[in-house]
Design an enzyme around this catalytic site. Structure first.
Site, short mmCIF file in Angstrom:
data_model
loop_
_atom_site.label_atom_id
_atom_site.label_comp_id
_atom_site.label_asym_id
_atom_site.label_seq_id
_atom_site.Cartn_x
_atom_site.Cartn_y
_atom_site.Cartn_z
N HIS A 133 -35.43 24.91 -11.99
CA HIS A 133 -34.78 25.16 -12.24
C HIS A 133 -32.97 25.08 -12.06
O HIS A 133 -32.33 25.78 -12.60
CB HIS A 133 -34.41 27.05 -11.23
CG HIS A 133 -33.60 26.81 -9.77
ND1 HIS A 133 -34.72 26.38 -8.77
CD2 HIS A 133 -32.94 26.69 -9.26
CE1 HIS A 133 -33.91 26.30 -7.68
NE2 HIS A 133 -32.75 26.03 -8.04
N ASP A 163 -42.25 25.64 -9.88
CA ASP A 163 -40.34 25.53 -9.83
C ASP A 163 -40.25 23.52 -9.52
O ASP A 163 -39.39 23.52 -8.83
CB ASP A 163 -39.60 26.75 -9.01
CG ASP A 163 -38.23 26.07 -9.19
OD1 ASP A 163 -37.65 25.89 -10.42
OD2 ASP A 163 -37.47 26.30 -7.93
N GLY A 235 -27.17 23.54 -4.43
CA GLY A 235 -27.21 22.09 -4.34
C GLY A 235 -27.66 21.64 -3.70
O GLY A 235 -28.24 20.40 -4.30
N ASN A 236 -28.55 21.71 -3.16
CA ASN A 236 -29.38 21.83 -2.42
C ASN A 236 -30.80 21.43 -3.18
O ASN A 236 -31.72 20.56 -3.02
CB ASN A 236 -30.35 22.02 -1.17
CG ASN A 236 -29.03 21.03 0.06
OD1 ASN A 236 -27.87 22.04 0.44
ND2 ASN A 236 -29.19 19.48 0.74
N SER A 237 -31.31 22.70 -3.91
CA SER A 237 -32.21 21.98 -4.27
C SER A 237 -32.46 21.44 -5.28
O SER A 237 -31.99 20.64 -6.00
CB SER A 237 -32.25 23.84 -5.64
OG SER A 237 -32.03 24.95 -5.32
N GLY A 293 -60.49 34.65 -14.05
CA GLY A 293 -59.92 35.70 -14.43
C GLY A 293 -60.37 37.06 -14.23
O GLY A 293 -61.86 38.20 -14.63
N VAL A 294 -59.68 37.16 -12.65
CA VAL A 294 -59.90 38.66 -12.44
C VAL A 294 -58.39 39.39 -12.09
O VAL A 294 -57.63 38.32 -11.70
CB VAL A 294 -60.46 38.13 -10.36
CG1 VAL A 294 -61.96 37.94 -11.16
CG2 VAL A 294 -60.35 37.29 -9.83
N ILE A 296 -57.10 40.83 -8.45
CA ILE A 296 -57.84 41.14 -7.77
C ILE A 296 -56.45 41.69 -6.67
O ILE A 296 -55.04 42.08 -7.32
CB ILE A 296 -57.29 39.80 -6.86
CG1 ILE A 296 -56.35 39.08 -6.54
CG2 ILE A 296 -58.81 38.83 -7.16
CD1 ILE A 296 -56.39 37.46 -6.12
#
Length: 508
Positions: A133, A163, A235-237, A293-294, A296
């Site tokens: 992001h 992310d 800003g820490n991201s 392919g389930v 749940i």
């Protein structure tokens, strides 16, 4: 005689005194040894505390800061300046007039928008890890080193599901780098160090502890965040979270805050999740994940009791994607997946991550709970990206629709059902090939209402048997009631999904 007796007594008293002195000496030695052990334990405890509670983080920070970078992105925003176009009803005769007026007098304008984030260098060749992001929709990306050197960055690859993104920069000097550590070894209460670029201020160091593990903050299918009270702000991201050995154990990603500032609740992607993604992005620019392919859902206490499970654990298979790996491997709706490729599925949300981290094309053992017993099947793991179009598909198999007939009231569940017919298909907008028995009425405040069952929902299975008619549904519920079951397991199709519900049985 008296003198002999006196002598004997004197000698006896002397022996008593000697024995007493030896006992006192033994007690003194025992006390000394106990004191020595206590001091040794105290010294070990102090040493351990000195190791886990550093008096200063300065040496560690000095070593790590050069490898942490600021990530600056630029993108072009288009729009009009001045008043906005009035909101007019669709088809209004003034709509075209105002649009022409605004287009003529307020032409589209462009402006540059800049945002800042954090990242860290993992290889002296110039690979930089950050959040997806941070660089999303960026037209230009610049990496700023600790000494304010600005380097243009190339986007190598990004993965919105976790992310994460990898950049690459070129420099005429060898760049400092940090390495990943083992986030799985972290314990709640362990010290961590966060370094980043909060509010664009540049390299900032904060310290705290691991507050919790395995947090699900509803950002995606693989949520498994570390929570920390180390100050993390905007800003820490993309910035790193270090352990006391200077290894990256997390990537700071999100905060919980009503004001936007740190209130001591920050979240980081564990290094155990990030490392395989980063390796794939560097190698190919994309990420390939395993696919089962389930669909749940969570195993609740009621569902566990209904299925005969002694523990509330695993992932309940609500439906199986047609022609997917699970269907080929003979996994069925109603199975509870307890173990996948040797890894225990303690909670439903663990399964997607375990499957995703399994190599595509690998054949694995899957341990299931079916018909009150454990069993094992083999499944060849598919590729998620290739099968995502199938994920929305509905299974085509199921119960056979019953013949039209009268409504049937199921009192123990507080609902009324009927066989599917043309009238009900039209009334509830059911598919032409709708299977099962349709719910036509729900008692307010009854067991079915408690589970969110509504008129128009289809009951596909009862106690893992196909629901073919209203009478059969009533019989299966009555059988469960007579056997002392507290609830009955229904497979419900409706409200946009297929799901299991353990519905309470009203006794009486």
């Amino acid at each position: 005689m008296r003198s002999r007796i006196h002598d004997v007594r004197s000698r006896r008293d002397a022996r008593v005194v000697a024995v007493a002195r030896r006992q006192d000496g033994g007690r003194a030695l025992a006390w000394f040894l106990a004191a020595a052990v206590a001091l040794a334990l105290m010294a070990a405890s102090v040493a351990a505390q000195a190791k886990t509670m550093p008096g200063s983080f300065s040496d560690l920070a000095e070593k790590l800061l050069p490898a942490v970078v600021n990530v600056s992105t630029t993108q072009t925003l288009r729009g009009r300046s001045g008043p906005e176009l009035p909101q007019l009803p669709p088809g209004s005769p003034f709509e075209e007039f105002f649009k022409e007026f605004f287009d003529r007098n307020q032409p589209q304008q462009q402006r540059k928008a800049t945002s800042l984030g954090s990242g860290f260098i993992i290889d002296s060749a110039g690979y930089v890890v950050t959040n997806n992001h941070v660089i999303q929709d960026a037209e230009e990306i610049t990496v700023i080193l600790q000494d304010d050197t600005q380097l243009p960055a190339e986007l190598i690859g990004h993965d919105p599901k976790t992310d994460l993104a990898v950049l690459k920069v070129k420099s005429d000097r060898q760049l400092p780098a940090v390495k990943f550590g083992d986030s799985d070894s972290l314990r709640v209460g362990d010290w961590v160090l966060a370094i980043g670029n909060p509010f664009g201020l540049g390299g900032t160091v904060t310290a705290g502890i691991i507050s919790a593990r395995g947090r699900d903050i509803n950002t995606g299918p693989y949520d498994d965040f570390l929570q920390t009270d180390a100050s993390i702000n905007r800003g820490n991201s993309g910035g790193p979270m270090f352990n006391l050995e200077g290894e990256v154990v997390g990537i700071n990603t999100a905060i919980f805050s009503p004001s936007g500032g740190s209130i001591g609740i920050g979240f980081a992607i564990p290094s155990a999740m990030a490392m395989p993604v980063v390796k794939q992005l560097i190698a190919t620019g994309t990420v390939k994940r395993g696919w089962l392919g389930v669909h749940i859902q969570t195993v609740t206490d009621e569902i566990a009791e209904t299925l005969g499970l002694k523990e509330t654990r695993g992932a309940l298979v609500a439906s199986v994607i047609k022609d997917g790996p699970a269907e080929v491997g003979k996994i069925q709706a109603g199975d509870v997946i307890l173990q996948f490729d040797g890894k225990d599925v303690t909670q439903m949300r663990r399964l997607p991550r375990i499957v995703a981290e399994t190599a595509v094309g690998q054949t694995v053992d899957v341990v299931l709970w079916r018909n009150n017993k454990r069993m094992s099947v083999k499944v060849k793991v598919g590729e998620l990206e290739a099968g995502e179009a199938q994920m929305a598909a509905r299974p085509q198999d199921g119960g056979t629709a019953g013949q039209p007939g009268q409504d049937k009231k199921i009192d123990p569940l507080g609902l009324t059902v009927a066989a599917v017919n043309d009238t009900l298909r039209q009334r509830f907008d059911l598919a032409a090939d709708a299977k099962g028995v349709v719910v036509v009425g729900v008692d307010e405040g009854g067991p079915a209402a408690e589970k969110g069952i509504r008129p128009g929902d289809l009951i596909v299975e009862v106690s893992q048997e196909d629901a073919s008619s209203p009478g059969q549904v009533a019989d299966l519920v009555e059988t469960a009631k007579k056997s002392g079951r507290k609830s009955v397991l229904l497979l419900i199709e409706g409200q946009g999904r297929l799901r299991f519900e353990a519905v309470r049985i009203v006794q009486g």
